[in-house]
Write an enzyme that holds these catalytic residues in place. Structure first.
Site, short mmCIF file in Angstrom:
data_model
loop_
_atom_site.label_atom_id
_atom_site.label_comp_id
_atom_site.label_asym_id
_atom_site.label_seq_id
_atom_site.Cartn_x
_atom_site.Cartn_y
_atom_site.Cartn_z
N HIS A 40 -8.88 4.27 2.84
CA HIS A 40 -8.08 4.92 1.81
C HIS A 40 -8.75 4.93 0.45
O HIS A 40 -8.24 5.53 -0.49
CB HIS A 40 -6.71 4.24 1.69
N ARG A 63 -13.74 -1.91 5.04
CA ARG A 63 -12.68 -1.35 5.89
C ARG A 63 -13.12 0.05 6.26
O ARG A 63 -13.18 0.95 5.41
CB ARG A 63 -11.33 -1.31 5.19
N GLU A 139 -0.79 -3.16 12.23
CA GLU A 139 0.05 -2.48 11.24
C GLU A 139 0.89 -1.38 11.88
O GLU A 139 1.29 -0.43 11.20
CB GLU A 139 -0.80 -1.96 10.07
N ASP A 165 1.75 -0.14 6.04
CA ASP A 165 1.89 0.64 7.28
C ASP A 165 2.87 -0.03 8.24
O ASP A 165 3.65 0.66 8.91
CB ASP A 165 0.53 0.83 7.96
C1 3PY Z 1 -1.40 -1.48 4.60
O1 3PY Z 1 -0.67 -2.25 3.97
O2 3PY Z 1 -1.01 -0.72 5.50
C2 3PY Z 1 -2.81 -1.45 4.32
O3 3PY Z 1 -3.57 -0.90 5.08
C3 3PY Z 1 -3.29 -2.06 3.03
O4 3PY Z 1 -4.38 -1.41 2.52
MG MG Z 2 -2.69 0.39 6.43
#
Ligand code: 3PY
Ligand code: MG
Length: 252
Positions: A40, A63, A139, A165
């Site tokens: 992101h 990441r 997530e 997420d």
């Molecule tokens: C999330 O909280 O989904 C993340 O990927 C944080 O960057």
């Molecule tokens: Mg995320």
């Protein structure tokens, strides 16, 4: 993560801004490691190649944009000492991520370190296999349902929760997720799975308050200092304060 897996809380700085200058600044704020966000954040392939050497003051993890062996290999070739793989859904995907991060016989990484093209020494495959860290992000609901197998997948060094997420996936808010202490709640389930597997539990916090809440649950790697947020928060506070300065003479 391998660097200080035996220590207590590991504090991560997090850079979104996609430049060597941002990476270099964030590498020097006293955190234990720096994450460059190519999912992101603004780090693309060329950005990582430029930023990783600039941030060598601390271990640099990337990441990656997705669970893709080529992208994982390129981030490591560029000099990252670890990867964080987003949106891992199940144990098969966790195993694939871990395999992409290590050379045979432990994995399937291909040799071609970019460090050599900078005239820097290369890390032999067995040493790279030993020192690399592979974190997989839990997530999603599917990942949560498979978290025990994900945490104990060979080559997975850390399960890293993305609370934003995960909250979206569960139809909840992040504060609600963080405050949930009901039996079998998602955050405790991740930590319990990691403890059973002997794998580190980490999470994106983004604030001191969230970091405290996550650390009380047993998460031991916490990403708390994000460059975009720091500039925005510190800048706003300073400008607000400057507006309050009274002029002590006649305005010029
Ligand atoms: C999330 O909280 O989904 C993340 O990927 C944080 O960057
Ligand atoms: Mg995320």
């Amino acid at each position: 993560m391998s660097e200080s897996a035996d220590a207590g809380i590991q504090v991560a700085a997090w850079s979104m801004l996609g430049t060597p200058a941002a990476a270099s600044l964030m590498a020097r704020i006293g955190a234990d490691l720096l994450v460059l966000d190519a999912q992101h954040g603004l780090y693309d392939d060329a950005g990582l190649i430029a930023a990783i050497p600039a941030a060598s003051a601390v271990p640099v993890h990337v990441r990656v944009p997705e669970n893709n062996a080529a992208l994982i290999g390129r981030a490591l070739d560029a000099g990252a000492t670890g990867i964080i793989v987003p949106m891992v859904q199940n144990v098969a995907e966790a195993i694939a991520a871990a395999a992409a991060a290590r050379y045979p016989p432990l994995g399937e990484r291909s040799w071609g370190p970019l460090a050599a093209y900078r005239g820097e020494s290369t890390t032999p495959p067995d040493e790279a296999n030993e020192s690399v860290s592979c974190a997989v992000m839990v997530e999603t609901s599917r990942a949560l349902a498979d978290v025990d197998a994900i945490a104990s997948a060979p080559g997975v060094d850390m399960v890293f929760v993305g609370p934003f997420d995960l909250a979206i996936a569960l139809g909840r808010s992040v504060p609600d997720l963080l405050a949930d202490h009901s039996p079998g709640n998602p955050l405790d389930a991740v930590v319990a799975a990691c403890r059973r597997a002997g794998t580190r539990a980490g999470a994106f916090a983004g604030s001191l308050e969230a970091a405290r809440a996550l650390s009380e649950r047993g998460f031991t790697t916490l990403a708390v200092a994000v460059d975009t947020q720091l500039i925005s928060a510190a800048g706003t506070t300073l400008v607000d304060a400057a507006r309050g300065i009274r002029t002590s003479g006649r305005p010029a």
